[in-house]
Design a protein around this motif. Structure first.
Motif, PDB file in Angstrom:
ATOM      1  N   LEU A 254       0.821  -1.217   0.000  1.00  0.00           N
ATOM      2  CA  LEU A 254       0.000   0.000   0.000  1.00  0.00           C
ATOM      3  C   LEU A 254       0.855   1.268   0.000  1.00  0.00           C
ATOM      4  CD1 LEU A 254      -2.896  -0.903   2.477  1.00  0.00           C
ATOM      5  CD2 LEU A 254      -2.897  -0.977  -0.014  1.00  0.00           C
ATOM      6  N   VAL A 255       2.136   1.126   0.337  1.00  0.00           N
ATOM      7  CA  VAL A 255       3.011   2.297   0.305  1.00  0.00           C
ATOM      8  C   VAL A 255       3.145   2.849  -1.113  1.00  0.00           C
ATOM      9  CG1 VAL A 255       5.243   1.168  -0.116  1.00  0.00           C
ATOM     10  CG2 VAL A 255       5.139   3.216   1.324  1.00  0.00           C
ATOM     11  N   ALA A 256       2.815   2.026  -2.129  1.00  0.00           N
ATOM     12  CA  ALA A 256       2.845   2.496  -3.515  1.00  0.00           C
ATOM     13  C   ALA A 256       1.830   3.602  -3.776  1.00  0.00           C
ATOM     14  CB  ALA A 256       2.606   1.330  -4.474  1.00  0.00           C
ATOM     15  N   SER A 257       0.879   3.794  -2.857  1.00  0.00           N
ATOM     16  CA  SER A 257      -0.067   4.906  -2.984  1.00  0.00           C
ATOM     17  C   SER A 257       0.666   6.239  -3.045  1.00  0.00           C
ATOM     18  CB  SER A 257      -1.048   4.908  -1.813  1.00  0.00           C
ATOM     19  OG  SER A 257      -1.758   3.693  -1.728  1.00  0.00           O
ATOM     20  N   SER A 320       7.343   8.953   4.396  1.00  0.00           N
ATOM     21  CA  SER A 320       6.563   9.377   3.228  1.00  0.00           C
ATOM     22  C   SER A 320       5.257  10.041   3.633  1.00  0.00           C
ATOM     23  CB  SER A 320       6.269   8.168   2.329  1.00  0.00           C
ATOM     24  OG  SER A 320       7.441   7.707   1.701  1.00  0.00           O
ATOM     25  N   ALA A 321       4.667   9.612   4.753  1.00  0.00           N
ATOM     26  CA  ALA A 321       3.418  10.220   5.214  1.00  0.00           C
ATOM     27  C   ALA A 321       3.610  11.711   5.472  1.00  0.00           C
ATOM     28  CB  ALA A 321       2.934   9.513   6.476  1.00  0.00           C
ATOM     29  N   SER A 406      -6.946  17.028   2.862  1.00  0.00           N
ATOM     30  CA  SER A 406      -7.644  15.746   3.026  1.00  0.00           C
ATOM     31  C   SER A 406      -6.946  14.646   2.226  1.00  0.00           C
ATOM     32  CB  SER A 406      -9.101  15.877   2.567  1.00  0.00           C
ATOM     33  OG  SER A 406      -9.818  16.745   3.423  1.00  0.00           O
ATOM     34  N   VAL A 407      -6.422  15.008   1.050  1.00  0.00           N
ATOM     35  CA  VAL A 407      -5.681  14.033   0.256  1.00  0.00           C
ATOM     36  C   VAL A 407      -4.387  13.640   0.972  1.00  0.00           C
ATOM     37  CG1 VAL A 407      -4.492  13.640  -1.933  1.00  0.00           C
ATOM     38  CG2 VAL A 407      -6.664  14.876  -1.905  1.00  0.00           C
ATOM     39  N   ALA A 413      -2.730   7.879   5.851  1.00  0.00           N
ATOM     40  CA  ALA A 413      -3.445   6.714   6.372  1.00  0.00           C
ATOM     41  C   ALA A 413      -3.042   5.445   5.626  1.00  0.00           C
ATOM     42  CB  ALA A 413      -4.956   6.930   6.264  1.00  0.00           C
ATOM     43  N   LEU A 414      -2.787   5.567   4.331  1.00  0.00           N
ATOM     44  CA  LEU A 414      -2.373   4.412   3.535  1.00  0.00           C
ATOM     45  C   LEU A 414      -0.937   3.991   3.839  1.00  0.00           C
ATOM     46  CD1 LEU A 414      -4.024   5.278   0.097  1.00  0.00           C
ATOM     47  CD2 LEU A 414      -4.666   3.438   1.660  1.00  0.00           C
TER      48      LEU A 414
END
Length: 452
Positions: A254-257, A320-321, A406-407, A413-414
């Motif tokens: 999911l880190v690929a998000s 990354s977050a 929000s994005v 969160a991902l």
């Protein structure tokens, strides 16, 4: 059970690890050139060519959804390509995926527009995109398995990182190709200019095929086939013996998000009327970030060979977050120099820590006979979510597409599941290649194997 690093085999000194890494890099670069030119076109061109221009926001949303369609097709492709990769070998899957990607990308460049054939145009576009997704499903898993199984045990992180270096290289080439295309006058761009990068995939496929057909099958797979035999049903063995690792890979993927939000949504947001940055200037952000990533990925991977996969992956996922929040904030200010710097830091440096180490981190969770299946299925389910993250981001951003905070929170969160996956995983960087996956039970596996 702990293992010391095994001494390097004599075969490993013959240059085969370097050849496998080079072939994986070039093949992945060529393959992901095809894949990422679609992302640029989906953000900048396809809303006007394949969808109704009367509602620009809806057209952009639909166009970004077609970007996610390929990710939805990936798990299906992973089931088939993972199965055959663990039965007939890594090399044949690598050649197949390259040719399928080249063909589907070339066909996109030949498609009629909505103005010419109506709603049939986006339908044909989606079909071609599905073929791209099926191809990509087996590409990284087969290339990662190839490099990991050829690499010396104490340098698996470094050699497997070349697959992801190739992915970043392909994205860099795609971006550089699109910079002059995006600078064309709108009439030329929207009629024939956008087709050029897609038509170039014929050359891409031809070069890639020439390189990959010269590869040798890995010693690990050849030994497995000649001694214990390959699994009749790799998926059955995978579910029985490695189900927890598959779940970890899904969460980690999911880190690929971060990549899809950076590559597609942030590009569409920055070039929208609300921000007003030029297409060419934002494409340069991606180009320079990928250039930095080409250097950062093998450095992070080499560090993981020294200190372990988990700490490097954790730093990339958690970092990354925060980094993506700062990058999207910079875009919202309209300050291009700030956007450029933070884009390079977020994607070129921080994200590269997770991106550079996951090929070895995930691949080392599985034994030889199910490695390609495990990596393909686990990553592609996670990547499917990451692909549609762009569509969700477009909805979260609101009707005017300006709610960047929000994005950013959605992207953060991902990044939580990858952190949890890494914290729960074993450290494998010191385990010799022949002992990887030994934790799994093997008593009931004998009926599942057949001697090749």
């Amino acid at each position: 059970m702990s293992h010391s690093v095994a001494p390097r085999d004599p075969a490993e000194a013959g240059g085969q690890p370097k050849k496998a890494a080079a072939a994986a890099w070039i093949g992945s670069a060529l393959e992901y050139y095809d894949f990422f030119i679609y992302g640029s076109a989906a953000a900048l061109i396809f809303p006007k060519v394949f969808f109704d221009e009367s509602d620009p926001a809806t057209a952009t949303l639909l166009s970004l959804a077609t970007f996610g369609v390929a990710y939805a097709a990936r798990p299906v492709g992973a089931l088939f390509l993972g199965h055959f990769g663990d039965k007939i070998g890594r090399k044949k899957v690598m050649i197949f995926t390259l040719l399928l990607m080249g063909l589907s990308t070339f066909l996109i460049g030949c498609l009629p527009t909505r103005a010419q054939v109506g709603t049939a145009a986006p339908v044909l576009l989606v079909l071609c995109r599905v073929l791209q997704g099926i191809s990509a499903a087996g590409e990284q898993a087969s290339a990662n398995s190839m490099t990991l199984e050829h690499a010396p045990s104490n340098r698996r992180g470094f050699f497997t990182s070349f697959t992801l270096g190739g992915t970043q290289g392909g994205q860099l080439i795609a971006t550089l190709v699109f910079i002059p295309v995006a600078a064309m006058p709108d009439h030329q761009l929207l009629t024939w200019g956008w087709r050029i990068p897609f038509w170039a995939s014929v050359v891409v496929a031809a070069v890639g095929w020439f390189i990959r057909r010269r590869l040798e099958e890995t010693p690990a797979f050849a030994k497995q086939a000649a001694t214990e035999g390959v699994a009749r049903l790799p998926l059955a063995v995978l579910v029985r013996e490695h189900w927890a690792d598959v779940l970890r890979v899904i969460g980690g993927a999911l880190v690929a998000s971060v990549s899809t939000i950076f590559t597609v949504w942030a590009l569409a947001y920055a070039t929208s009327d609300s921000v007003g940055m030029s297409r060419s200037s934002m494409l340069w952000v991606g180009a320079l970030a990928n250039l930095v990533a080409l250097a950062a990925i093998p450095l992070w991977a080499s560090l993981s060979d020294r200190i372990g996969r988990r700490p490097v992956f954790l730093a990339g996922a958690a970092g990354s977050a925060l980094a993506m929040f700062l990058y999207l904030w910079a875009i919202s200010t309209g300050n291009y120099p700030l956007t450029l710097v933070l884009g390079i830091v977020a994607f070129g440096v921080v994200y590269s820590a997770a991106n550079g180490v996951w090929p070895s981190f995930y691949g080392e969770m599985f034994s030889t006979r199910v490695r390609l299946s495990g990596m393909a299925i686990g990553t592609q389910i996670g990547f499917a979510v990451a692909g549609f993250a762009v569509t969700f981001a477009a909805q979260i951003a609101g009707p005017d597409g300006t709610d960047w905070s929000s994005v950013a929170l959605f992207t953060a969160a991902l990044c939580v599941p990858p952190v949890i996956a890494a914290l729960s995983a074993r450290e494998t960087h010191k385990i010799p290649t022949e002992h990887l996956g030994e934790h799994a039970p093997t008593k009931s596996s004998r009926p599942e194997t057949v001697t090749a």
